[in-house]
Motif scaffolding. Sequence first.
Motif, PDB file in Angstrom:
ATOM      1  N   TYR A 111       0.825  -1.227   0.000  1.00 65.34           N
ATOM      2  CA  TYR A 111       0.000   0.000   0.000  1.00 65.34           C
ATOM      3  C   TYR A 111       0.851   1.266   0.000  1.00 65.34           C
ATOM      4  N   ASN A 112       2.024   1.161  -0.553  1.00 69.24           N
ATOM      5  CA  ASN A 112       2.921   2.323  -0.577  1.00 69.24           C
ATOM      6  C   ASN A 112       2.481   3.320  -1.673  1.00 69.24           C
ATOM      7  N   ASP A 113       1.933   4.459  -1.224  1.00 65.85           N
ATOM      8  CA  ASP A 113       1.404   5.461  -2.169  1.00 65.85           C
ATOM      9  C   ASP A 113       2.458   5.943  -3.163  1.00 65.85           C
ATOM     10  N   LYS A 114       3.695   6.041  -2.668  1.00 63.37           N
ATOM     11  CA  LYS A 114       4.757   6.600  -3.536  1.00 63.37           C
ATOM     12  C   LYS A 114       4.953   5.759  -4.796  1.00 63.37           C
ATOM     13  N   VAL A 115       4.885   4.448  -4.621  1.00 62.16           N
ATOM     14  CA  VAL A 115       5.059   3.539  -5.766  1.00 62.16           C
ATOM     15  C   VAL A 115       3.916   3.756  -6.769  1.00 62.16           C
ATOM     16  N   VAL A 116       2.697   3.889  -6.239  1.00 66.41           N
ATOM     17  CA  VAL A 116       1.541   4.075  -7.128  1.00 66.41           C
ATOM     18  C   VAL A 116       1.678   5.404  -7.873  1.00 66.41           C
ATOM     19  N   HIS A 117       2.082   6.448  -7.158  1.00 61.86           N
ATOM     20  CA  HIS A 117       2.212   7.757  -7.816  1.00 61.86           C
ATOM     21  C   HIS A 117       3.314   7.733  -8.878  1.00 61.86           C
ATOM     22  N   LYS A 118       4.341   6.939  -8.632  1.00 56.11           N
ATOM     23  CA  LYS A 118       5.407   6.817  -9.638  1.00 56.11           C
ATOM     24  C   LYS A 118       4.828   6.192 -10.914  1.00 56.11           C
ATOM     25  N   PHE A 119       4.011   5.159 -10.743  1.00 55.55           N
ATOM     26  CA  PHE A 119       3.374   4.516 -11.897  1.00 55.55           C
ATOM     27  C   PHE A 119       2.476   5.525 -12.630  1.00 55.55           C
ATOM     28  N   GLU A 120       1.688   6.257 -11.854  1.00 52.64           N
ATOM     29  CA  GLU A 120       0.775   7.238 -12.476  1.00 52.64           C
ATOM     30  C   GLU A 120       1.562   8.289 -13.269  1.00 52.64           C
ATOM     31  N   LYS A 121       2.645   8.763 -12.657  1.00 53.63           N
ATOM     32  CA  LYS A 121       3.453   9.803 -13.336  1.00 53.63           C
ATOM     33  C   LYS A 121       4.068   9.253 -14.613  1.00 53.63           C
ATOM     34  N   LYS A 122       4.608   8.029 -14.514  1.00 54.67           N
ATOM     35  CA  LYS A 122       5.259   7.433 -15.701  1.00 54.67           C
ATOM     36  C   LYS A 122       4.240   7.186 -16.806  1.00 54.67           C
ATOM     37  N   PHE A 123       3.050   6.740 -16.416  1.00 56.83           N
ATOM     38  CA  PHE A 123       2.024   6.491 -17.429  1.00 56.83           C
ATOM     39  C   PHE A 123       1.636   7.810 -18.095  1.00 56.83           C
ATOM     40  N   ALA A 124       1.428   8.849 -17.275  1.00 47.93           N
ATOM     41  CA  ALA A 124       1.029  10.155 -17.817  1.00 47.93           C
ATOM     42  C   ALA A 124       2.093  10.658 -18.796  1.00 47.93           C
ATOM     43  N   LEU A 125       3.349  10.509 -18.411  1.00 49.68           N
ATOM     44  CA  LEU A 125       4.448  10.972 -19.260  1.00 49.68           C
ATOM     45  C   LEU A 125       4.468  10.207 -20.583  1.00 49.68           C
ATOM     46  N   TRP A 126       4.376   8.884 -20.488  1.00 50.99           N
ATOM     47  CA  TRP A 126       4.389   8.036 -21.692  1.00 50.99           C
ATOM     48  C   TRP A 126       3.202   8.359 -22.594  1.00 50.99           C
ATOM     49  N   ASN A 127       2.053   8.640 -21.947  1.00 51.58           N
ATOM     50  CA  ASN A 127       0.815   8.859 -22.695  1.00 51.58           C
ATOM     51  C   ASN A 127       0.689  10.292 -23.215  1.00 51.58           C
ATOM     52  N   GLY A 128       1.577  11.157 -22.743  1.00 55.74           N
ATOM     53  CA  GLY A 128       1.505  12.565 -23.147  1.00 55.74           C
ATOM     54  C   GLY A 128       0.352  13.302 -22.482  1.00 55.74           C
ATOM     55  N   SER A 129      -0.018  12.860 -21.281  1.00 56.66           N
ATOM     56  CA  SER A 129      -1.135  13.506 -20.564  1.00 56.66           C
ATOM     57  C   SER A 129      -0.597  14.241 -19.338  1.00 56.66           C
ATOM     58  N   LEU A 152     -12.218   0.950  -5.847  1.00 58.16           N
ATOM     59  CA  LEU A 152     -10.918   0.678  -5.228  1.00 58.16           C
ATOM     60  C   LEU A 152      -9.787   1.277  -6.064  1.00 58.16           C
ATOM     61  N   LYS A 153      -8.704   1.608  -5.370  1.00 61.83           N
ATOM     62  CA  LYS A 153      -7.516   2.148  -6.057  1.00 61.83           C
ATOM     63  C   LYS A 153      -6.551   1.014  -6.372  1.00 61.83           C
ATOM     64  N   MET A 154      -5.635   1.292  -7.282  1.00 54.43           N
ATOM     65  CA  MET A 154      -4.614   0.290  -7.583  1.00 54.43           C
ATOM     66  C   MET A 154      -3.570   0.278  -6.447  1.00 54.43           C
ATOM     67  N   ALA A 160       0.989  -1.786  -8.980  1.00 54.66           N
ATOM     68  CA  ALA A 160       1.623  -0.660  -9.685  1.00 54.66           C
ATOM     69  C   ALA A 160       3.067  -1.025 -10.066  1.00 54.66           C
ATOM     70  N   LEU A 161       3.713  -1.856  -9.237  1.00 53.96           N
ATOM     71  CA  LEU A 161       5.081  -2.289  -9.575  1.00 53.96           C
ATOM     72  C   LEU A 161       5.090  -3.142 -10.842  1.00 53.96           C
TER      73      LEU A 161
END
Length: 420
Positions: free
Chosen positions: A61-79, A304-306, A311-312
Amino acid sequence: MKSLAMNYLFYFLYFPYEQFKNFWKYIRGIPLITPSLGSITLDIDDIKIARRMLKNKWIWYNDKVVHKFEKKFALWNGSNYAFAFLGGRVALSASIYALQLQKGDEVIVPGYTCVVVPNAFHFEGIKTVYSDIELDTYGLDASLIEEKITRNTKAIVLHHLYGLVCRDYEKIIEIAKQNGLFIIEDCAQATGAEYRNIKVGNFGDVAIYSTEQSKVFTTIQGGIVTTNNVEIAKRLKEYYEHTGYPSRNYVKKLLYSIIINYYNYKDTNRWWRGSLIKLFYSRFRIVSTTQEEENGIKPQNYRLKMPAALALIGLNQLKKIDFYNNKRIEGSQRWNKWCMKNKINKPLIIPYSKPIFLRYPVLVSPDKKKDTSWAIKELGVNLGVWFIGNLHPVTRPILGCPNADKAIQQCVNFPCHIEE
Ligand SMILES: Cc1ncc(COP(=O)(O)O)c(C=O)c1O
């Protein structure tokens, strides 16, 4: 305890039969797997992460890991913004909240989609008005949308199915603008597809993606919502922050499901190891949509959240998504040739678009959709049959969508990422 014992008993009896059946297929070169159902982008490195996660529960349940995934996805997706949930359907619910859609509002939805899409609206008391699709890319037919708009219409769900960019993309966005409607892009099947060198999902107000097991990249269950609008992002964040994580027991099941999925669909020795893994772990297996949910009943553990444990896997899958999407594009060539040879219409690739071919859809005779064994015999592949109803997999018909009806009868899809 009793059900566990029954489970083992069943598998001990079934196991030799399944092993023999798979061995028989293996030596005759018949495909063992149904790649339309299981993920084939999972590799042994993902399985190592899943196994490590099963030991390291403190990370789950480490939020930091999830936020890293979200940021990387946003960057890759151009969002600009991305938020990860436990399903594309939950990402859609977050969008409904963020766009402030209210009970009694109407939303235009393609009459050829997955049942979880209208469900997300119905759970909030929003009316879905179905509009027919075209048969070039199976997207909404823009010429039919305006007649569906009423005073209560607030949004249009614009989808890109099978990894194709929908035929009337720009026209639909134009209609929405002219009528003051929101565009919710459903990119569940088209993560990574592009239009004018920009990834789909960046042309509307909000977009959803799915990382469920049958999609172009996977966390077994999962979904992401993106937006480029700061106000919508604020509300998405509000929804996100009031959403919990799945229970420990559920996270454990998800991690085991990743392992089962790999050994059943991807492992080169799956013909014998797949059923062995099922024998040991099948009690942990999850289904993405229960029968009750198909019937429109909201599951208790819906919002529910991921968790970080998934996320890893998502972060690792993201490293490989372009490779696998390109592999699918290459694989589609085989079906282009097959279409030409058999004088069957190829799916349309609209100008300036880059599809990613989650699947390769074609229209065949209804008989060939009913019994798909011809594809195994003639082509050595398992054919996908989604969608088998207007609201797949629900077969209750929707009136006034003749093209969707035709696709239900005749549209089959070939796998583009073919495991040797
Ligand atoms: C077109 C479409 N939209 C939305 C979804 C929902 O995604 P999820 O299963 O992650 O909730 C799916 C899932 O299959 C889909 O095919």
